[in-house]
Motif scaffolding. Structure first.
Motif, PDB file in Angstrom:
ATOM      1  N   ASN A   3     -21.113 -19.037   2.332  1.00 36.59           N
ATOM      2  CA  ASN A   3     -20.487 -20.044   3.199  1.00 36.59           C
ATOM      3  C   ASN A   3     -20.800 -19.836   4.670  1.00 36.59           C
ATOM      4  O   ASN A   3     -20.983 -20.804   5.409  1.00 36.59           O
ATOM      5  N   GLN A   4     -20.856 -18.589   5.110  1.00 34.70           N
ATOM      6  CA  GLN A   4     -21.165 -18.319   6.518  1.00 34.70           C
ATOM      7  C   GLN A   4     -22.580 -18.761   6.859  1.00 34.70           C
ATOM      8  O   GLN A   4     -22.820 -19.351   7.909  1.00 34.70           O
ATOM      9  N   GLU A   5     -23.523 -18.478   5.979  1.00 23.32           N
ATOM     10  CA  GLU A   5     -24.898 -18.898   6.203  1.00 23.32           C
ATOM     11  C   GLU A   5     -25.015 -20.420   6.171  1.00 23.32           C
ATOM     12  O   GLU A   5     -25.721 -21.010   6.986  1.00 23.32           O
ATOM     13  N   LEU A   6     -24.305 -21.043   5.240  1.00 27.31           N
ATOM     14  CA  LEU A   6     -24.308 -22.502   5.157  1.00 27.31           C
ATOM     15  C   LEU A   6     -23.699 -23.110   6.409  1.00 27.31           C
ATOM     16  O   LEU A   6     -24.237 -24.056   6.977  1.00 27.31           O
ATOM     17  N   LEU A  10     -25.610 -25.547   9.014  1.00 25.12           N
ATOM     18  CA  LEU A  10     -25.084 -26.859   9.375  1.00 25.12           C
ATOM     19  C   LEU A  10     -24.833 -26.970  10.872  1.00 25.12           C
ATOM     20  O   LEU A  10     -25.104 -28.004  11.479  1.00 25.12           O
ATOM     21  N   ALA A  11     -24.331 -25.901  11.479  1.00 26.04           N
ATOM     22  CA  ALA A  11     -24.074 -25.914  12.922  1.00 26.04           C
ATOM     23  C   ALA A  11     -25.369 -26.079  13.706  1.00 26.04           C
ATOM     24  O   ALA A  11     -25.410 -26.769  14.729  1.00 26.04           O
ATOM     25  N   GLU A  12     -26.418 -25.470  13.208  1.00 25.05           N
ATOM     26  CA  GLU A  12     -27.716 -25.520  13.887  1.00 25.05           C
ATOM     27  C   GLU A  12     -28.436 -26.856  13.691  1.00 25.05           C
ATOM     28  O   GLU A  12     -29.182 -27.304  14.557  1.00 25.05           O
ATOM     29  N   ASN A  13     -28.181 -27.506  12.559  1.00 29.87           N
ATOM     30  CA  ASN A  13     -28.972 -28.679  12.184  1.00 29.87           C
ATOM     31  C   ASN A  13     -28.203 -29.986  12.052  1.00 29.87           C
ATOM     32  O   ASN A  13     -28.780 -30.990  11.644  1.00 29.87           O
ATOM     33  N   SER A  14     -26.902 -29.971  12.362  1.00 30.83           N
ATOM     34  CA  SER A  14     -26.125 -31.195  12.151  1.00 30.83           C
ATOM     35  C   SER A  14     -24.892 -31.241  13.047  1.00 30.83           C
ATOM     36  O   SER A  14     -24.589 -30.291  13.756  1.00 30.83           O
ATOM     37  N   ASP A  60     -17.048 -26.449  -1.561  1.00 25.84           N
ATOM     38  CA  ASP A  60     -17.492 -27.538  -2.440  1.00 25.84           C
ATOM     39  C   ASP A  60     -18.996 -27.773  -2.320  1.00 25.84           C
ATOM     40  O   ASP A  60     -19.696 -27.904  -3.326  1.00 25.84           O
ATOM     41  N   VAL A  61     -19.484 -27.827  -1.095  1.00 30.87           N
ATOM     42  CA  VAL A  61     -20.914 -28.054  -0.869  1.00 30.87           C
ATOM     43  C   VAL A  61     -21.721 -26.890  -1.432  1.00 30.87           C
ATOM     44  O   VAL A  61     -22.747 -27.090  -2.092  1.00 30.87           O
ATOM     45  N   ASN A  62     -21.236 -25.690  -1.191  1.00 32.57           N
ATOM     46  CA  ASN A  62     -21.922 -24.492  -1.679  1.00 32.57           C
ATOM     47  C   ASN A  62     -22.033 -24.515  -3.197  1.00 32.57           C
ATOM     48  O   ASN A  62     -23.093 -24.211  -3.760  1.00 32.57           O
ATOM     49  N   GLN A  63     -20.958 -24.898  -3.873  1.00 28.56           N
ATOM     50  CA  GLN A  63     -20.977 -24.951  -5.339  1.00 28.56           C
ATOM     51  C   GLN A  63     -21.975 -25.996  -5.838  1.00 28.56           C
ATOM     52  O   GLN A  63     -22.689 -25.760  -6.812  1.00 28.56           O
ATOM     53  N   ARG A  79     -32.386 -24.321   1.486  1.00 28.40           N
ATOM     54  CA  ARG A  79     -32.823 -25.243   2.546  1.00 28.40           C
ATOM     55  C   ARG A  79     -33.643 -26.392   1.954  1.00 28.40           C
ATOM     56  O   ARG A  79     -33.502 -27.538   2.358  1.00 28.40           O
ATOM     57  N   ALA A  80     -34.491 -26.069   0.996  1.00 26.83           N
ATOM     58  CA  ALA A  80     -35.302 -27.100   0.349  1.00 26.83           C
ATOM     59  C   ALA A  80     -34.411 -28.110  -0.375  1.00 26.83           C
ATOM     60  O   ALA A  80     -34.634 -29.323  -0.286  1.00 26.83           O
ATOM     61  N   ILE A  81     -33.389 -27.629  -1.056  1.00 30.42           N
ATOM     62  CA  ILE A  81     -32.460 -28.526  -1.746  1.00 30.42           C
ATOM     63  C   ILE A  81     -31.727 -29.403  -0.738  1.00 30.42           C
ATOM     64  O   ILE A  81     -31.576 -30.612  -0.936  1.00 30.42           O
ATOM     65  N   ILE A  82     -31.287 -28.802   0.353  1.00 31.74           N
ATOM     66  CA  ILE A  82     -30.577 -29.549   1.396  1.00 31.74           C
ATOM     67  C   ILE A  82     -31.463 -30.655   1.946  1.00 31.74           C
ATOM     68  O   ILE A  82     -31.024 -31.794   2.122  1.00 31.74           O
TER      69      ILE A  82
END
Length: 104
Positions: A3-6, A10-14, A60-63, A79-82
């Motif tokens: 979750n921290q990495e996610l 997200l903070a960096e890219n959105s 939820d997003v992580n799951q 990242r590819a999935i995102i």
């Protein structure tokens, strides 16, 4: 990806987190003002509640990403999935439309 990495990604890219926090804090503050003065939460406690709500979103997003990754935990795969699923765009749209509270 945890979750921290996610959250960092997200903070960096959105704008997902700021959009969510704006709405969550407004809702929580509104709820807080409806309480008796002696029972109201301070700003730090309100922020913690908003953080908990965002953590639930991240869970939820992580799951969902983990299901698509089929056990592959490498950040590159995630990242590819995102990117392939346009997840960031979808999340930003969802956060823009997000409404807390009961719908009349």
């Amino acid at each position: 990806m945890n979750n921290q990495e996610l959250q960092a990604y997200l903070a960096e890219n959105s704008q997902v987190e700021p959009l969510f926090m704006e709405k969550a804090l407004a809702y929580l503050n509104e709820q807080n003002m409806d309480k008796l003065p002696a029972r109201r939460l301070n700003d730090t406690m309100i922020q913690r509640e908003a953080d908990k709500l965002f953590d639930q979103v991240l869970d939820d997003v992580n799951q969902k990403i983990a299901q698509q990754a089929h056990g592959n935990t490498s950040p590159e795969t995630w990242r590819a999935i995102i990117e392939q699923t346009n997840l960031i765009e979808q999340m930003e749209d969802s956060m823009s439309e997000l409404e807390f509270g009961a719908q009349d």
